[in-house]
Design a protein around this motif. Sequence first.
Motif, PDB file in Angstrom:
ATOM      1  N   SER A 111       0.839  -1.206   0.000  1.00  0.00           N
ATOM      2  CA  SER A 111       0.000   0.000   0.000  1.00  0.00           C
ATOM      3  C   SER A 111       0.866   1.245   0.000  1.00  0.00           C
ATOM      4  O   SER A 111       0.605   2.205  -0.725  1.00  0.00           O
ATOM      5  CB  SER A 111      -0.895   0.042   1.231  1.00  0.00           C
ATOM      6  N   ALA A 112       1.902   1.212   0.838  1.00  0.00           N
ATOM      7  CA  ALA A 112       2.790   2.361   0.913  1.00  0.00           C
ATOM      8  C   ALA A 112       3.505   2.556  -0.416  1.00  0.00           C
ATOM      9  O   ALA A 112       3.646   3.678  -0.905  1.00  0.00           O
ATOM     10  CB  ALA A 112       3.805   2.163   2.036  1.00  0.00           C
ATOM     11  N   GLY A 113       3.925   1.439  -1.033  1.00  0.00           N
ATOM     12  CA  GLY A 113       4.583   1.524  -2.332  1.00  0.00           C
ATOM     13  C   GLY A 113       3.649   2.114  -3.381  1.00  0.00           C
ATOM     14  O   GLY A 113       4.042   2.955  -4.182  1.00  0.00           O
ATOM     15  N   GLY A 148       1.137   4.098  -2.765  1.00  0.00           N
ATOM     16  CA  GLY A 148       0.963   5.506  -2.435  1.00  0.00           C
ATOM     17  C   GLY A 148       2.134   6.336  -2.911  1.00  0.00           C
ATOM     18  O   GLY A 148       1.984   7.513  -3.252  1.00  0.00           O
ATOM     19  N   GLY A 149       3.307   5.699  -2.953  1.00  0.00           N
ATOM     20  CA  GLY A 149       4.501   6.433  -3.340  1.00  0.00           C
ATOM     21  C   GLY A 149       4.659   6.569  -4.851  1.00  0.00           C
ATOM     22  O   GLY A 149       5.406   7.419  -5.318  1.00  0.00           O
ATOM     23  N   THR A 150       3.959   5.719  -5.619  1.00  0.00           N
ATOM     24  CA  THR A 150       4.116   5.827  -7.075  1.00  0.00           C
ATOM     25  C   THR A 150       3.329   7.022  -7.593  1.00  0.00           C
ATOM     26  O   THR A 150       2.331   7.437  -7.014  1.00  0.00           O
ATOM     27  CB  THR A 150       3.625   4.556  -7.806  1.00  0.00           C
ATOM     28  N   ASP A 161       0.823   9.055  -9.699  1.00  0.00           N
ATOM     29  CA  ASP A 161      -0.452   8.777 -10.372  1.00  0.00           C
ATOM     30  C   ASP A 161      -0.489   9.272 -11.810  1.00  0.00           C
ATOM     31  O   ASP A 161      -1.341   8.868 -12.587  1.00  0.00           O
ATOM     32  CB  ASP A 161      -1.602   9.478  -9.649  1.00  0.00           C
TER      33      ASP A 161
END
Lengths: 293, 316
Positions: free
Chosen positions: B198-200, B202-204, B206
């Motif tokens: 999930s964190a990964g 969120g870090g990508t 959009d």
Amino acid sequence: MAITTERGSTTTSSAPVDDGPRRTSRTGPVLLTTLTWILGIGFFFPVLWMVLTAFKTEGDAQSSPPTFVFTPTFEQFRTVFDAGIGPYLANSLGATVISTLLVLLLAIPAAFALSMRPVEKTQDVLFFFISTKMLPVVAAIVPIYVVVNDIGLLDNIWTLIVLYTAMNLPIAVWMMRSFFLEVPSELLEAATMDGASLARTLREVVLPIISPGIFATGLICVIFSWNEFFFAVNLTSANAGTMPTFLVQFVTSQGLYFAQLSAAATLAALPVIIAGWVAQNKLVQGLSFGAVK
Amino acid sequence: MTLLVEVPPPAPAPAAEVPPARRSAGRRLVGAAAPYLYLAPALALLVVWTYRPLLQAVQLSTLSWNLLPTSPATPVGAANFREVLTAPELGDAVGVTALFIVGLLPFTIVLPVVIALSARRVRGRARTLYQALVFAPMLVAPVASAAIWQWLLDPGSGAVNRVLGLQVNWLADPTAAQVAIIVVTGWHVLGFATLIVSAGLGGTDDEYAAAASVDGARPRQITWRITLPLLSPTLVFLTLMTILLSAQWSFPLVDTLTQGGPGDATTSIYYLLWEYGFRSFDAGHGAAAGLVFFVVFLAVAWVLVTLSDRLSFHDD
């Protein structure tokens, strides 16, 4: 499928961009959403069952088919406290809180130093930190046991505190560094221009910005040290034993009393479940801040 | 923002050409050394508590000693290593460890990706609840979950047999016990892996997905061609963690549920090493096995780290 950041879950949930491509078929998403929930509830069920059983009488717990409707009782919790869970809870609390504070105290300056100038050496030092995690704990346990025995600190809570600090430090440094890297370098330059010392820059400029990251790191350390089993079971006994060591004794001696067992397991899990649930959004937010990008 | 407030108001603004803060040589020296001073305590702690034991393991590995301070330790040279490498149980333990790793990969890679992607369909408060559901098992101490599962897996009254309509004696049959340990360990680490994914996600960025969507890419294409490749550093990281830590994650469960049995069906390398050290009290044997284990893991980690640098897509 709509793409949303975890970070922006509250702000982008109503963003119109999300709804565009999803409208194409109707049954697919509904089915998937249902499956998603079944999966989630399936994974949660054992935890729910543990908590429910903790409030049952031994008779209700053993009934077949299992009962969902019953009169809750605190009887099992009383039995567990009578069995002497108190000191173990206190040890766990002490080891967890003190080691987490120590980790943050050591990791914040270290990660800050590692985030300042990305040079070749930084990579080496980072690899050193991570490499300590590749040393399987079991390979080090015999020498650690010998050392701890030599200095007379077997079954001492400070042994666990130091070991938990060393155990969580690499992860913390690694996480914290990625948070520091997200801080705009102009801000640091501006602070230096204004004549702020490194320590002051760290304290007054950088730390407020990365506080969600610190929070996330701290929570991870709390979870790992609270649940740590291997060091505790090998290096402590009656004096410095933590919750997991109490539980393992309890499983062996009271294994057939499901309700009691559930009460003990619930007590052991409760503090981190509460901490984790209260903080989970912050945790995802903090992790998305750059950690595992 | 706060910075502007921090500047003491009475000082007149310095001319642009003059370096604002002139410092003495001594202070500059401290300034240059500061990053090292910041690093030193953390490094020192790790050297003392992880690398010194390693050196001691090297020393111990050449001795025959039963861990008792009163009994003598006899030097035996490389005999411990020879014994470790030729021991029949080592091969079995490596096999069990490999099985655990392969068995856990669906729980640390596939399911977390599926869950994290589908969790994005859930909105608002419901999503918080959903994350909490998946996250909960991770918060339960492994030993506590062993206690719950021991009961859920009970052949007579356990919920697992009841739900699946089976009559399996989960912890007494070798294959069933292996499956049980893998699934329970997987259940336990899933929340953590999902959190990382999930964190990964969120870090990508959009923007790539948004751009592809504008260009007419179907959701499935966006997932496979854009989201997953952008997630590849996270996935490589999770693979590395799974390989290095599978045996360690399963230890509390193996210790409470099966004690390595039935037979040696759930004796992973990790459990075997622990038995060498604390069951048979053979310090030299344990240390030698630990060193072999460490070298192999270091090699695996090095290969994976090198590979990840080549394979990972970076969005910057």
